[in-house]
Scaffold this active site. Structure first.
Site, PDB file in Angstrom:
ATOM      1  N   ASP B 137       0.827  -1.202   0.000  1.00  0.00           N
ATOM      2  CA  ASP B 137       0.000   0.000   0.000  1.00  0.00           C
ATOM      3  C   ASP B 137       0.862   1.254   0.000  1.00  0.00           C
ATOM      4  O   ASP B 137       0.485   2.289  -0.555  1.00  0.00           O
ATOM      5  CB  ASP B 137      -0.926   0.005   1.229  1.00  0.00           C
ATOM      6  CG  ASP B 137      -2.042  -1.030   1.105  1.00  0.00           C
ATOM      7  OD1 ASP B 137      -2.261  -1.557  -0.005  1.00  0.00           O
ATOM      8  OD2 ASP B 137      -2.701  -1.316   2.125  1.00  0.00           O
ATOM      9  N   ASN B 218      -4.906   9.121   1.743  1.00  0.00           N
ATOM     10  CA  ASN B 218      -5.358   8.525   3.006  1.00  0.00           C
ATOM     11  C   ASN B 218      -5.808   9.571   4.012  1.00  0.00           C
ATOM     12  O   ASN B 218      -6.961   9.637   4.372  1.00  0.00           O
ATOM     13  CB  ASN B 218      -4.243   7.683   3.644  1.00  0.00           C
ATOM     14  CG  ASN B 218      -4.339   6.209   3.305  1.00  0.00           C
ATOM     15  OD1 ASN B 218      -5.283   5.789   2.658  1.00  0.00           O
ATOM     16  ND2 ASN B 218      -3.368   5.437   3.738  1.00  0.00           N
ATOM     17  N   ASP B 248      -4.844  14.761  21.598  1.00  0.00           N
ATOM     18  CA  ASP B 248      -3.460  14.531  21.179  1.00  0.00           C
ATOM     19  C   ASP B 248      -3.262  14.933  19.724  1.00  0.00           C
ATOM     20  O   ASP B 248      -2.147  15.209  19.299  1.00  0.00           O
ATOM     21  CB  ASP B 248      -3.117  13.041  21.302  1.00  0.00           C
ATOM     22  CG  ASP B 248      -2.573  12.716  22.675  1.00  0.00           C
ATOM     23  OD1 ASP B 248      -2.741  13.530  23.595  1.00  0.00           O
ATOM     24  OD2 ASP B 248      -1.986  11.628  22.833  1.00  0.00           O
ATOM     25  N   THR B 259      -9.433   2.727   6.550  1.00  0.00           N
ATOM     26  CA  THR B 259      -8.862   1.471   7.032  1.00  0.00           C
ATOM     27  C   THR B 259      -7.463   1.659   7.611  1.00  0.00           C
ATOM     28  O   THR B 259      -6.834   0.684   8.010  1.00  0.00           O
ATOM     29  CB  THR B 259      -8.768   0.436   5.891  1.00  0.00           C
ATOM     30  OG1 THR B 259      -8.088   1.023   4.789  1.00  0.00           O
ATOM     31  CG2 THR B 259     -10.140  -0.015   5.441  1.00  0.00           C
ATOM     32  N   SER B 262      -7.119   6.332  10.900  1.00  0.00           N
ATOM     33  CA  SER B 262      -8.418   6.693  11.473  1.00  0.00           C
ATOM     34  C   SER B 262      -9.053   5.512  12.199  1.00  0.00           C
ATOM     35  O   SER B 262      -9.686   5.674  13.245  1.00  0.00           O
ATOM     36  CB  SER B 262      -9.349   7.189  10.354  1.00  0.00           C
ATOM     37  OG  SER B 262     -10.673   7.283  10.806  1.00  0.00           O
ATOM     38  N   LEU B 263      -8.876   4.327  11.647  1.00  0.00           N
ATOM     39  CA  LEU B 263      -9.439   3.120  12.262  1.00  0.00           C
ATOM     40  C   LEU B 263      -8.787   2.854  13.617  1.00  0.00           C
ATOM     41  O   LEU B 263      -9.457   2.515  14.598  1.00  0.00           O
ATOM     42  CB  LEU B 263      -9.230   1.934  11.327  1.00  0.00           C
ATOM     43  CG  LEU B 263      -9.979   0.653  11.667  1.00  0.00           C
ATOM     44  CD1 LEU B 263     -11.479   0.845  11.524  1.00  0.00           C
ATOM     45  CD2 LEU B 263      -9.536  -0.500  10.775  1.00  0.00           C
ATOM     46  N   SER B 264      -7.469   3.030  13.683  1.00  0.00           N
ATOM     47  CA  SER B 264      -6.756   2.858  14.955  1.00  0.00           C
ATOM     48  C   SER B 264      -7.270   3.819  16.011  1.00  0.00           C
ATOM     49  O   SER B 264      -7.313   3.493  17.190  1.00  0.00           O
ATOM     50  CB  SER B 264      -5.256   3.110  14.761  1.00  0.00           C
ATOM     51  OG  SER B 264      -4.659   2.073  14.041  1.00  0.00           O
TER      52      SER B 264
END
Lengths: 369, 369, 369, 369
Positions: B137, B218, B248, B259, B262-264
């Site tokens: 990716d 992304n 933060d 994916t 942002s997902l984290s």
């Protein structure tokens, strides 16, 4: 005359050798058309106004009376009279509403005061140029339920604090309606609705039977209802199996509904302009079942496996409880009948999110040193 | 000839008295045009192919060589030769790639084998009919960075397991490319990018200076970077203050990026077809700061207050670290240069989400009795 | 005399044939002892009071002066004088504090007014019968840092709104202190701290070197600090590998710290009486990394793998930034030196959670109909 | 002889002038006693073994038979016979179990093979030195329900993959039981249970009536059950109002239950050794209702307000559905009858969490470049 979108569609079909950059330009252009449409006001005369409220709430009936009288008596569009007003047929004989008295005092109201019934809303929605609601968000959801096909523009008054859907203050109704019925016209948001269709398991060798169909403005919830168990739910998108839902239930929410049940279940806040379907599980059995936001071009289907030992239950905008037995399924698709709500300013939604949800306001974690 | 979207726009502008139901029909039609565009294949001849890979990875260089030789030697479009291939200018003198040897063996390649540089990508992106990437990716993100304006269609090969963006298997490249360069043509997803522009605090009485501008595929991340403190961030949408971010940091993600980081940070998964901007806070200081999904028609601006004691830092697709000093701001808007990725099947995205994230798969809570 | 816990321990060791039901009774009894201990007041005379504040804050210095004068001049315990007061040695020559003037006016203060330094706190903590803090939660964290071994009882005054740790109002200090120094005595919560020890990678064939050691009251954070990358972190419990952390970082929080950084990163609120270690990941790379609450009997160790390409950074209660290089590790264990805070009422914590975090207060989702 | 915890309690009571540092030492000592107790094995002879399984499951009945025969025929404790085995009274006449045949073959089993009934478990729990379960976690929950008072040590066999509570493999039962019944003895975890008591709204001027009482091992759930609406729930701790719960429901979970329903609703994973009560809301109506972990010394009470228009429903470990009408309440307190489970190794729990939940394993977000 005017915009012929069908012709545009045809041209696209024919243009076999469209190059990549031409495709990109067209796509960008189409999005621009879409934005322009959202921003343009409707300036047609508003000659027929429907009022929706809770006919059992005494205070609301009195406010409905005031509103109706003002609409009928304020001269508009060159006439010295006001406009036609449709009120709930349940108020026809209400002493509190006092239709007879009203007409006695003002005989000219006789031809202006009319009554709506659910039947009229279903059969002749185009009769109404504007619908006013008095009450809370629940009254707006009820109005959506009244119009299962085309929906007239909806303007919603709040009595107390503004809600997510009730963005006009009742005590300013004269200023607001004078603007909207006059030169300024009204701008509407076309809020997406879902068309939800329940299919029953037909006899062996037959097609499924289409049973109920509902338009929802907030969400479809599938859960175990009064049962102690829930079936696994099979979720298909355009006929491909996407996932099997093991959870207390599953919410399919519109962006409008993203501030309602989906939010409680952990969904994100989604701006109502976004063409999307929110899939939010309720207490999922896997740790990795993060809420997902799907394209509204997808046709979703939720099936109860034939070998399931339990039924599931659907509710539509929090109402109804339709049983899905093993072998049944329900489909969810973006409706061709959106719900047009009259907007006040561009940032209505942000204001309501901050005000009502206290989104990112006040209250903070302990600070360091 | 063909579709003239400008004319459609004009017609909409002129149609002053457009009724509510006409407006609704037009809106629905425009959405239909948009869907049709997404589904139609591009069938133009592919005469110029660019290959992007990590020039320092020995294995990848060898695979690039095989791919380039096959493309140049396989006859296409009536010629007995293949197509033009552009490889990274860094490989010009690479022994491992062995351009000189290749041409010695096949002198006809002399006019087919060419070299790309970042400069060429910026100045003449329309030179390439198709870009192939070899790697993960990260290589796709790098390709997005190369094309800051118009982007040619991108087809991404994976060497091992498929990734979110690398949806073609390298070991099937012959079949895949033969289809795409032949009668079937290719279908692309136009993935949204953001145009992010950093503005520096000009002198008193002057306008802000536009400093850097980046296209991101992304996300844009604003955080405290190497500093111990972070400023409060003021978030504006179309020039109205939406909220003040105490956290933060803050992620502005495209659906493609949903994916990734942002997902984290707790964001939802968002299908890449949805025109939306994800706002996902990183460790927010309030309990109520739920992630929010905004319309891509919004112009966002993040400002560092002039009286802030700390700077913030931007990174673009995980790269770069640009300091925002008090008084500076950065704007985020949907780019007019989307990133077209060649798709394999309709449900690529669901497959990659299930496969790579283990979304809602395996692992379940303790069951009852 | 009095309670001899060592003897109890010995008895348990010897009782080889203890039956199951005897074991259960003993366990229940031990828990009862623990509860009784938490509830009993300390009624010893308070003859030495230390005051901690920010010596650079002018307003706080004046309030410190008032407090000190009142403590020295109010007669206690049969003397016509007050008690010994230790203030920050930095105030010795402060004009604003005005020690010389004070003694000039009241020569008897000469022997009562003393000064503390960090050295004194480390070497002779038992000198102080009570520590008063003036400021915010940060001042309390600073006090924890001053006492790396035994900690005297801490009573924390807030100037404005009460914080999580500052539960007494300054403007009621006379009433509060008169009660506590008098017949009623004081009840304390023994808040858990962690002992965190950094070990450096010794030479081949040697043991690790113990480097820094810190007592933390809120949390240990391990993250990438100023670096762009973070190593994977190996987490061991009692020498067994529990998991490998792939995340932006990792928080090890005490229950006291559960209202601070851990909460921002998605941790639960944990009542300070619970003997537990919160493990809360910061932006984890897996969807299933739910926060975990570990027993405080566990010895935790976080290791940076020797083959890691990046360092990690530790910070202790938000302070310090110690680099952990590949091969280094840090251990976390419940400290034998808890932090005793004077309590006001039993439900201090709930009040502060509701008040400060707005936990479950105001702001609600859209209602149905 | 042996440990006299009552005496210790008495000593603490009397020690009026206990100093702060003495108090801290005692507290630390008490915690040490608690740890030692957890770690010491029970080595008493196991002469009476009860087996719990699903009497309707044919396969399980056969395995129960094998297990019983082995226990009765393997000589122990100096006798040439095995130990007494109690099986479910439902198996007394089961052909599949074949008690008559067994005794015919081995007449000496006549005095060893006995039958348990729920009544026996309630009235004489101390009859059993060890309880073996065959089945899944549900069978363990059923065993907890059988013993509403004192619980014998429980060892749980799994037939397939190990569960959270079933940590011994059936196919290794001989090795496992030989160890435990021999020199090594067994170590148990005392898992907390809750005592939940339902009180009915007595007549005006009378006390509340105590209605049902249940011991739960996993959780008490209060939700709307088959009703469409749920009442607000008032939550009290030690008689003080902590908060009002507006949600689909509310889970009060033990640490053991933290891997079950509470986890689905967003709760943290809590190690079973921690003395805590998890409060996890189900779909709360406020954004800030983060799960909370309370001290097990708290007496919780959930009340349905008298003016509520809806009932709520309680379920205990997923079983039962007790209606709480307006005016009723239910109390939750740490039980004096914990649930002792035989442990295999120290890290049983971590293994089961990783294995069963896939906690922080496999599946990762998209990486950068």
């Amino acid at each position: 005359d005017a915009v012929d979108i069908d012709r545009v569609l045809e041209e696209i079909q024919q243009d076999e050798g469209m190059s990549h950059s031409r495709l990109m330009q067209t796509a960008t252009g189409v999005r621009e058309v879409s934005k322009q449409l959202q921003r343009r006001p409707i300036k047609r005369a508003v000659r027929n106004v429907m009022i929706v409220t809770k006919a059992r709430d005494n205070q609301l009936v009195l406010l409905t009376k005031d509103l109706a009288q003002w609409l009928m008596s304020t001269s508009r569009y060159g006439s010295d009279l006001g406009v036609n007003v449709y009120v709930d047929a349940k108020l026809r004989r209400s002493k509190r509403f006092g239709a007879a008295q009203m007409i006695e005092k003002q005989p000219r109201f006789q031809h202006l005061l009319k009554y709506w019934s659910p039947d009229l809303c279903w059969s002749q929605p185009e009769k109404f140029d504007l619908v006013l609601t008095l009450g809370g968000d629940g009254t707006v959801l009820f109005t959506s339920w009244l119009f299962q096909g085309i929906v007239p523009p909806i303007l919603s008054f709040s009595l107390g604090s503004l809600g997510f859907l009730t963005n006009f203050k009742y005590d300013q109704f004269k200023e607001s309606l004078t603007k909207i019925m006059g030169e300024e016209g009204m701008r509407v948001n076309l809020r997406m609705r879902f068309t939800c269709t329940v299919y029953r398991n037909g006899k062996e060798g037959h097609d499924m039977d289409e049973a109920e169909q509902y338009e929802v403005l907030n969400e479809l919830v599938i859960d175990r209802g009064p049962s102690s168990y829930i079936s696994n739910l099979e979720l298909y998108g355009d006929n491909e199996l996407l996932t099997v839902v093991q959870a207390d239930g599953c919410i399919f929410s519109t962006p409008t509904g993203s501030t309602a049940y989906s939010l409680s279940a952990g969904g994100s806040l989604v701006h109502p302009d976004i063409p999307a379907i929110l899939l939010t599980p309720i207490c999922p059995h896997t740790l990795s079942f993060r809420p997902m936001i799907l394209s509204d071009t997808l046709l979703l289907r939720v099936s109860i496996p034939r070998n399931s030992r339990a039924s599931a239950y659907c509710s539509f905008d929090g109402k109804g409880r339709v049983e899905l037995k093993p072998g049944d399924h329900v489909t969810i698709a973006a409706s061709q009948y959106p719900f047009p709500t009259v907007v006040k300013t561009g940032s209505d939604w942000f204001e309501s999110v901050s005000r009502t949800l206290q989104w990112n306001t006040r209250g903070a974690t302990q600070k360091g040193w």
